[in-house]
Design a protein around this motif. Structure first.
Motif, short mmCIF file in Angstrom:
data_model
loop_
_atom_site.label_atom_id
_atom_site.label_comp_id
_atom_site.label_asym_id
_atom_site.label_seq_id
_atom_site.Cartn_x
_atom_site.Cartn_y
_atom_site.Cartn_z
N TRP A 46 10.29 7.79 -2.91
CA TRP A 46 10.34 6.41 -3.41
C TRP A 46 11.55 5.67 -2.84
O TRP A 46 11.44 4.55 -2.33
N LEU A 66 11.08 2.53 -0.37
CA LEU A 66 11.46 1.21 -0.84
C LEU A 66 12.59 0.62 0.01
O LEU A 66 12.62 -0.59 0.27
N LEU A 103 6.94 -6.34 -2.95
CA LEU A 103 7.42 -5.46 -4.01
C LEU A 103 7.69 -6.24 -5.28
O LEU A 103 7.34 -5.81 -6.39
N PHE A 155 5.23 -0.95 -8.11
CA PHE A 155 6.22 -0.40 -7.18
C PHE A 155 7.54 -0.02 -7.83
O PHE A 155 8.53 0.22 -7.14
N TYR A 210 -1.71 1.55 -0.76
CA TYR A 210 -0.55 0.92 -0.14
C TYR A 210 0.25 2.02 0.56
O TYR A 210 0.55 3.05 -0.05
N LEU A 219 3.79 2.79 2.25
CA LEU A 219 5.14 2.27 2.27
C LEU A 219 6.01 3.08 3.23
O LEU A 219 5.92 4.30 3.28
N LEU A 230 5.04 -1.84 5.40
CA LEU A 230 4.11 -1.90 4.28
C LEU A 230 2.73 -2.25 4.79
O LEU A 230 2.54 -3.27 5.46
N SER A 275 -1.42 -2.43 3.36
CA SER A 275 -2.29 -2.36 2.18
C SER A 275 -3.74 -2.37 2.62
O SER A 275 -4.12 -3.05 3.59
N ARG A 327 -1.66 4.49 -11.12
CA ARG A 327 -1.34 4.64 -9.70
C ARG A 327 -1.28 6.12 -9.39
O ARG A 327 -0.95 6.94 -10.26
N VAL A 358 0.95 4.80 -2.21
CA VAL A 358 0.72 4.45 -3.62
C VAL A 358 -0.71 3.93 -3.74
O VAL A 358 -1.05 2.89 -3.16
#
Length: 204
Positions: A50, A54, A67, A74, A95, A97, A107, A109, A184, A198
């Motif tokens: 994560w 991120l 985000l 997220f 998604y 990331l 990112l 999607s 999720r 995710v």
């Protein structure tokens, strides 16, 4: 890294097996006995994934905006106890990331696709539709998280390969409820493309 140990499940777990057989396979009550060493390590590193992912996404204005637009999805610490996925139809989208490799997007999607949970005795399976399809078993772990162990099928493959046969195709994730009828699946350090995947899951 903040350590979080997945509790030993006491209910509803299954050894990974090809869905083609109609016979009930032996059932194991501990996901750790089913998971490969690689996947146990990936699940232990869920928070590291994560943070790394991120950090990459926030390096771009569009990524940071995405985000912020869906903070519940997220936020790594967002989860609601209870109400695990039950048998039925759902809709899912992925998604990706923290792209891996030169020029990779931070990112990505995908579009919505159908997905479903089925139950046969103690075996509870999760399957998605689409060009890239997840297929595997759900293992109860804690009041707020379920473990998913499965494989990725591609293109016109008519059946998923057996879990543990191809490390890049193996999938290991944590399913968390993040809102009313919304979940999720967090897949740390997947085999392709990204640092963290995710999958958003909502009622069909």
């Amino acid at each position: 890294m903040t350590a979080w140990r997945l509790a030993v499940p006491v209910l509803l777990a299954a050894a990974m097996a090809s869905p083609a057989t109609g016979a009930q396979r032996d059932v194991d009550v501990d996901w750790r006995k089913v998971a490969t060493k690689q996947d146990r390590e990936r699940l232990r590193g869920w928070r590291d994934a994560w943070i790394e992912a991120l950090g990459k996404v926030r390096t771009t204005r569009d990524g940071a905006a995405a985000l912020a637009q869906d903070a519940a999805l997220f936020d790594p610490d967002r989860l609601i106890q209870g109400a695990a996925l039950t048998p039925g139809s759902y809709r899912c989208r992925m998604y990706r990331l923290g792209g891996v490799g030169a020029g990779a997007r931070v990112l990505l999607s995908g579009g919505w696709a159908g997905c479903r949970v089925t139950e046969n005795g103690l075996v509870r399976r999760f399957v998605t539709d689409g060009a890239q399809r997840a297929s595997g078993n759900l293992f109860d772990s804690t009041d707020s998280r379920t473990v998913f162990l499965g494989t990725l099928a591609l293109g016109d493959e008519d059946r998923p390969m057996r879990y543990g046969r191809d490390a890049r195709r193996d999938m290991a994730g944590l399913v968390e409820r993040i809102g009313p009828d919304r979940w999720r699946m967090v897949l740390p350090f997947p085999g392709f493309q990204s640092t963290l995947d995710v999958m958003e899951i909502v009622r069909g």
